[in-house]
Design an enzyme around this catalytic site. Structure first.
Site, PDB file in Angstrom:
ATOM      1  N   CYS A  94       0.753  -8.351  -7.462  1.00 38.41           N
ATOM      2  CA  CYS A  94       2.125  -8.695  -7.050  1.00 38.41           C
ATOM      3  C   CYS A  94       2.827  -9.609  -8.067  1.00 38.41           C
ATOM      4  O   CYS A  94       3.229  -9.153  -9.124  1.00 38.41           O
ATOM      5  CB  CYS A  94       2.096  -9.313  -5.658  1.00 38.41           C
ATOM      6  N   HIS A 193      -1.949  -5.640  -1.272  1.00 37.27           N
ATOM      7  CA  HIS A 193      -2.556  -6.818  -0.660  1.00 37.27           C
ATOM      8  C   HIS A 193      -3.683  -6.298   0.229  1.00 37.27           C
ATOM      9  O   HIS A 193      -4.170  -5.196   0.077  1.00 37.27           O
ATOM     10  CB  HIS A 193      -1.508  -7.603   0.142  1.00 37.27           C
TER      11      HIS A 193
END
Length: 234
Positions: A94, A193
């Site tokens: 990310c 994630h």
């Protein structure tokens, strides 16, 4: 074999979404193979050298923390470039993924400078995020990876950077070109994630294999150099 050295880049600032679980999975994978390792956070107070680590994890955080890192990581940029270009193994998730690129636009539209180490850039969305389960297929490794995404950014990769995988389900990098994540040399990037490695233990093995390949190559190169300097030493 000396312990494998793991560096958690800005680990005290970029540690949201439980992505530290990736570190735990890497440690678990190393323990299964009977390999010793060390782990240390490399942040604002620490210097950074290209030969300091065998494996680097670079996670994500909120915009404020990422802006702090954006400003500071420029002091590590040259050595980080040496690390990447010499095939050092790096996993970025990310925000860490975004900061390896040219720049990204925050949710408010502010431009945050990256390191320009990977050929990619990230735009924002207005009042929207890509959220949900994701499935991708890696043509490079002939493997499927699963994850969960929650990001405002729309990342666009350019040659020589390749995607980590093709999107089968979910949004991926930008919901336009059916790519997710990025691959360059021994760099692995993703918006997954979950964390990424918890749901994809086969990718843990791939990353550890890359680390061991690099260690072996470095040992061979060191031996050859030693023979050139002193042919009687080996």
């Amino acid at each position: 074999m000396t312990p494998i050295r793991i560096g958690h880049l800005y680990g005290n600032l970029l540690n949201t979404y439980g992505d530290n679980g990736n570190l735990l999975m890497l440690q678990y994978g190393l323990k299964k193979r009977g390999l010793d390792f060390t782990v240390e956070v490399n942040s604002l107070e620490e210097s950074f050298k290209a030969n300091q680590y065998d494996l680097i994890f670079f996670g994500g955080g909120q915009d404020f923390e990422q802006k702090v890192v954006s400003d500071h990581i420029q002091t590590k940029k040259d050595e980080l470039e040496k690390y990447i270009e010499s095939n050092g193994v790096l996993l970025a998730i990310c925000g860490g993924y975004q900061l390896l690129g040219e720049y990204y636009l925050s949710a408010k539209g502010d431009r945050i400078e990256g390191t320009h180490l990977l050929n990619l850039y990230t735009l924002n969305q207005v009042n929207s995020r890509f959220v949900g389960d994701v499935e991708i297929f890696s043509d490079e490794f002939n493997e499927t990876y699963y994850g969960y995404e929650n990001h405002n950014g729309r990342t666009f990769i350019k040659d020589p950077v390749k995607p980590l995988g093709r999107v089968i389900k979910g949004y991926g990098n930008n919901n336009e070109d059916k790519t997710e994540g990025a691959r360059y040399k021994n760099v692995f990037c993703s918006y997954f994630h979950g964390p990424l490695l918890v749901r994809n233990p086969h990718l843990v093995d791939r990353i550890i294999d890359k680390v061991l390949e690099q260690r072996n190559q470095s040992t061979e190169q060191g031996t050859k150099l030693k023979q050139i300097i002193d042919p009687t030493s080996v």
